[in-house]
Write a protein that holds these residues in place. Structure first.
Motif, PDB file in Angstrom:
ATOM      1  N   LEU A   1       0.841  -1.205   0.000  1.00  0.00           N
ATOM      2  CA  LEU A   1       0.000   0.000   0.000  1.00  0.00           C
ATOM      3  C   LEU A   1       0.877   1.256   0.000  1.00  0.00           C
ATOM      4  O   LEU A   1       0.606   2.214  -0.735  1.00  0.00           O
ATOM      5  N   VAL A   2       1.940   1.244   0.788  1.00  0.00           N
ATOM      6  CA  VAL A   2       2.849   2.402   0.838  1.00  0.00           C
ATOM      7  C   VAL A   2       3.509   2.608  -0.530  1.00  0.00           C
ATOM      8  O   VAL A   2       3.561   3.733  -1.054  1.00  0.00           O
ATOM      9  N   GLU A   3       4.008   1.520  -1.119  1.00  0.00           N
ATOM     10  CA  GLU A   3       4.659   1.618  -2.435  1.00  0.00           C
ATOM     11  C   GLU A   3       3.716   2.190  -3.479  1.00  0.00           C
ATOM     12  O   GLU A   3       4.105   3.038  -4.287  1.00  0.00           O
ATOM     13  N   THR A   4       2.473   1.718  -3.473  1.00  0.00           N
ATOM     14  CA  THR A   4       1.508   2.164  -4.472  1.00  0.00           C
ATOM     15  C   THR A   4       1.181   3.640  -4.254  1.00  0.00           C
ATOM     16  O   THR A   4       1.066   4.410  -5.215  1.00  0.00           O
ATOM     17  N   ALA A   5       1.045   4.051  -2.998  1.00  0.00           N
ATOM     18  CA  ALA A   5       0.765   5.465  -2.701  1.00  0.00           C
ATOM     19  C   ALA A   5       1.936   6.340  -3.147  1.00  0.00           C
ATOM     20  O   ALA A   5       1.735   7.394  -3.765  1.00  0.00           O
ATOM     21  N   LEU A   6       3.162   5.911  -2.865  1.00  0.00           N
ATOM     22  CA  LEU A   6       4.337   6.714  -3.242  1.00  0.00           C
ATOM     23  C   LEU A   6       4.430   6.860  -4.757  1.00  0.00           C
ATOM     24  O   LEU A   6       4.797   7.919  -5.271  1.00  0.00           O
TER      25      LEU A   6
ATOM     26  N   ARG B   1      -9.754  18.380   2.026  1.00  0.00           N
ATOM     27  CA  ARG B   1      -9.524  17.538   0.848  1.00  0.00           C
ATOM     28  C   ARG B   1      -8.102  16.983   0.880  1.00  0.00           C
ATOM     29  O   ARG B   1      -7.198  17.611   1.413  1.00  0.00           O
ATOM     30  N   PHE B   2      -7.915  15.813   0.257  1.00  0.00           N
ATOM     31  CA  PHE B   2      -6.603  15.158   0.223  1.00  0.00           C
ATOM     32  C   PHE B   2      -6.349  14.614  -1.181  1.00  0.00           C
ATOM     33  O   PHE B   2      -7.258  14.056  -1.800  1.00  0.00           O
ATOM     34  N   ASP B   3      -5.123  14.742  -1.658  1.00  0.00           N
ATOM     35  CA  ASP B   3      -4.786  14.205  -2.980  1.00  0.00           C
ATOM     36  C   ASP B   3      -4.783  12.682  -2.967  1.00  0.00           C
ATOM     37  O   ASP B   3      -5.112  12.039  -3.958  1.00  0.00           O
ATOM     38  N   LEU B   4      -4.367  12.135  -1.826  1.00  0.00           N
ATOM     39  CA  LEU B   4      -4.353  10.680  -1.675  1.00  0.00           C
ATOM     40  C   LEU B   4      -5.055  10.320  -0.371  1.00  0.00           C
ATOM     41  O   LEU B   4      -4.791  10.932   0.667  1.00  0.00           O
ATOM     42  N   ILE B   5      -5.936   9.333  -0.447  1.00  0.00           N
ATOM     43  CA  ILE B   5      -6.531   8.774   0.767  1.00  0.00           C
ATOM     44  C   ILE B   5      -6.196   7.293   0.777  1.00  0.00           C
ATOM     45  O   ILE B   5      -6.439   6.586  -0.215  1.00  0.00           O
ATOM     46  N   VAL B   6      -5.588   6.839   1.885  1.00  0.00           N
ATOM     47  CA  VAL B   6      -5.197   5.432   1.987  1.00  0.00           C
ATOM     48  C   VAL B   6      -5.856   4.820   3.214  1.00  0.00           C
ATOM     49  O   VAL B   6      -6.153   5.526   4.182  1.00  0.00           O
TER      50      VAL B   6
ATOM     51  N   LEU C   1      -6.766   4.555  -2.159  1.00  0.00           N
ATOM     52  CA  LEU C   1      -6.104   3.241  -2.186  1.00  0.00           C
ATOM     53  C   LEU C   1      -6.479   2.490  -0.921  1.00  0.00           C
ATOM     54  O   LEU C   1      -6.325   3.014   0.181  1.00  0.00           O
ATOM     55  N   MET C   2      -6.952   1.259  -1.081  1.00  0.00           N
ATOM     56  CA  MET C   2      -7.334   0.470   0.091  1.00  0.00           C
ATOM     57  C   MET C   2      -6.717  -0.922   0.035  1.00  0.00           C
ATOM     58  O   MET C   2      -6.732  -1.588  -0.998  1.00  0.00           O
TER      59      MET C   2
ATOM     60  N   ARG D   1      -3.414  -4.002  -7.222  1.00  0.00           N
ATOM     61  CA  ARG D   1      -1.985  -4.360  -7.183  1.00  0.00           C
ATOM     62  C   ARG D   1      -1.800  -5.588  -6.310  1.00  0.00           C
ATOM     63  O   ARG D   1      -2.531  -5.776  -5.334  1.00  0.00           O
ATOM     64  N   VAL D   2      -0.781  -6.380  -6.646  1.00  0.00           N
ATOM     65  CA  VAL D   2      -0.500  -7.590  -5.856  1.00  0.00           C
ATOM     66  C   VAL D   2       0.629  -7.326  -4.859  1.00  0.00           C
ATOM     67  O   VAL D   2       1.458  -6.441  -5.062  1.00  0.00           O
ATOM     68  N   ASP D   3       0.639  -8.103  -3.779  1.00  0.00           N
ATOM     69  CA  ASP D   3       1.707  -7.973  -2.777  1.00  0.00           C
ATOM     70  C   ASP D   3       2.908  -8.840  -3.174  1.00  0.00           C
ATOM     71  O   ASP D   3       2.936  -9.423  -4.260  1.00  0.00           O
ATOM     72  N   LEU D   4       3.895  -8.924  -2.299  1.00  0.00           N
ATOM     73  CA  LEU D   4       5.128  -9.661  -2.620  1.00  0.00           C
ATOM     74  C   LEU D   4       4.855 -11.137  -2.877  1.00  0.00           C
ATOM     75  O   LEU D   4       5.600 -11.806  -3.591  1.00  0.00           O
ATOM     76  N   GLY D   5       3.761 -11.653  -2.314  1.00  0.00           N
ATOM     77  CA  GLY D   5       3.401 -13.048  -2.522  1.00  0.00           C
ATOM     78  C   GLY D   5       2.527 -13.241  -3.754  1.00  0.00           C
ATOM     79  O   GLY D   5       2.013 -14.340  -3.980  1.00  0.00           O
ATOM     80  N   GLY D   6       2.322 -12.153  -4.546  1.00  0.00           N
ATOM     81  CA  GLY D   6       1.517 -12.259  -5.764  1.00  0.00           C
ATOM     82  C   GLY D   6       0.017 -12.282  -5.501  1.00  0.00           C
ATOM     83  O   GLY D   6      -0.768 -12.621  -6.387  1.00  0.00           O
ATOM     84  N   ARG D   7      -0.421 -11.901  -4.290  1.00  0.00           N
ATOM     85  CA  ARG D   7      -1.847 -11.921  -3.959  1.00  0.00           C
ATOM     86  C   ARG D   7      -2.453 -10.529  -4.138  1.00  0.00           C
ATOM     87  O   ARG D   7      -1.823  -9.533  -3.770  1.00  0.00           O
ATOM     88  N   GLU D   8      -3.675 -10.468  -4.680  1.00  0.00           N
ATOM     89  CA  GLU D   8      -4.351  -9.183  -4.838  1.00  0.00           C
ATOM     90  C   GLU D   8      -4.487  -8.535  -3.460  1.00  0.00           C
ATOM     91  O   GLU D   8      -5.060  -9.134  -2.551  1.00  0.00           O
ATOM     92  N   ARG D   9      -3.974  -7.315  -3.284  1.00  0.00           N
ATOM     93  CA  ARG D   9      -3.859  -6.768  -1.932  1.00  0.00           C
ATOM     94  C   ARG D   9      -4.304  -5.316  -1.833  1.00  0.00           C
ATOM     95  O   ARG D   9      -4.798  -4.889  -0.786  1.00  0.00           O
ATOM     96  N   VAL D  10      -4.107  -4.537  -2.896  1.00  0.00           N
ATOM     97  CA  VAL D  10      -4.424  -3.100  -2.835  1.00  0.00           C
ATOM     98  C   VAL D  10      -5.229  -2.724  -4.075  1.00  0.00           C
ATOM     99  O   VAL D  10      -4.789  -2.991  -5.196  1.00  0.00           O
ATOM    100  N   THR D  11      -6.397  -2.118  -3.865  1.00  0.00           N
ATOM    101  CA  THR D  11      -7.167  -1.642  -5.010  1.00  0.00           C
ATOM    102  C   THR D  11      -7.258  -0.123  -4.933  1.00  0.00           C
ATOM    103  O   THR D  11      -7.425   0.457  -3.871  1.00  0.00           O
TER     104      THR D  11
END
Ligand code: GLN
Length: 277
Positions: A100-105, A178-183, A237-238, A263-273
């Motif tokens: 989630l952090v990587e995708t936000a960055l 307002r926020f440009d990114l909400i996680v 991003l959640m 996006r998938v996590d390091l284990g290849g699992r769907e983790r962040v939409t």
């Protein structure tokens, strides 16, 4: 007893009690009691443990053998290279959440912007992001007062200027904020999930784990409330469970987001939409 022998004995005890990470647990607990890192333990394994706080180590090993999470016993866990204070009032930061952090960055310009972390817990996501984007205004909210107090201590520990406040999702925010990114890493586990009765999660707050609608309730509530908090082009991003990708994409599309993807996590699992306003 020598340190290496003591570690071997503690490892055997923890393995016998069913810890999936017995050797690592024993090393982390010994390092915590001695105030040394794991490299030190390997280097000085032939030293005698006699003069060390042996009773304290034995008590921690016994607590771990009862299932207590190592991060609650030592009171800290590393996330994104930051050592964070942990306590039973919040979820223990997990490596999966670094996705989630990587995708936000990847969606955050190097300059200025504003990010909101919903359900911040230890503050892990907000603090990791702030450590990489010093020009951004970063805020974290949580329903739990002890969590907010903990997140503030973690911000001070790393000298990061993140504002933390108590709020029921967007409830305590001014109407025009307002926020440009909400996680968010909200609760997303179904109350009937058998994993809740296993391992570390047994000791974590249920309010941070379990959500209604088979785990989708909070993800839906956040998606529905987040759109008006974003400027056009802003992103939500959640994090979610590995089998919830299709439902979460549908929730975002129905809430009015565009360019919805997972996006998938390091284990290849769907983790962040994520989705854009
Ligand atoms: N990923 C965590 C787990 O599987 C759950 C975290 C959450 O509900 N936000 O234990």
């Amino acid at each position: 007893m020598r340190i290496d022998a003591l570690l071997a004995r503690a490892t055997a005890r923890l393995a016998g009690a069913g810890s999936p990470s017995a050797r690592l647990d024993a090393e982390v607990l010994a390092g915590h009691v001695l105030g040394v890192d794991r490299t030190w333990l390997y280097t000085w394994g032939d030293r005698e443990f006699e003069s060390w706080p042996r009773a304290r180590f034995d008590a921690l090993v016994a607590a771990r053998a009862d299932g207590r999470p190592v991060a609650y016993l030592t009171g800290e866990r590393e996330f994104w290279g930051l050592s964070l204070e942990t306590a039973p009032s919040t979820l223990i930061p997990r490596p999966d959440t670094e996705t989630l952090v990587e995708t936000a960055l990847a969606r955050a310009s190097a300059g200025e912007g504003a990010l909101l972390d919903l359900g911040t817990g230890t503050g892990a996501i907000a603090l990791a992001f702030a450590s990489e984007r010093p020009g951004w205004r970063v805020e974290g909210i949580d329903l739990s007062e002890p969590a907010i107090a903990l997140a503030r201590r973690n911000a001070r520990r790393h000298d990061l200027a993140v504002r933390f406040r108590v709020s029921d999702w967007f409830g305590a925010l001014d109407e025009d904020e307002r926020f440009d990114l909400i996680v968010a890493n909200p609760p997303y586990i179904d109350a009937a999930d058998p994993h809740l009765a296993q391992g570390d999660v047994r000791f974590e707050p249920l309010s941070a784990l379990v959500a209604s609608e088979a785990g989708l309730g909070d993800l839906r509530r956040i998606a529905e409330a987040a759109l008006v908090r974003l400027p056009p082009g802003g992103t939500l991003l959640m994090e979610h469970g590995m089998s919830q990708g299709p439902e979460v994409r549908q929730i975002l599309v129905e809430a009015g987001f565009r360019d919805v993807e997972t996006r998938v996590d390091l284990g290849g699992r769907e983790r962040v939409t994520l989705g854009l306003r």
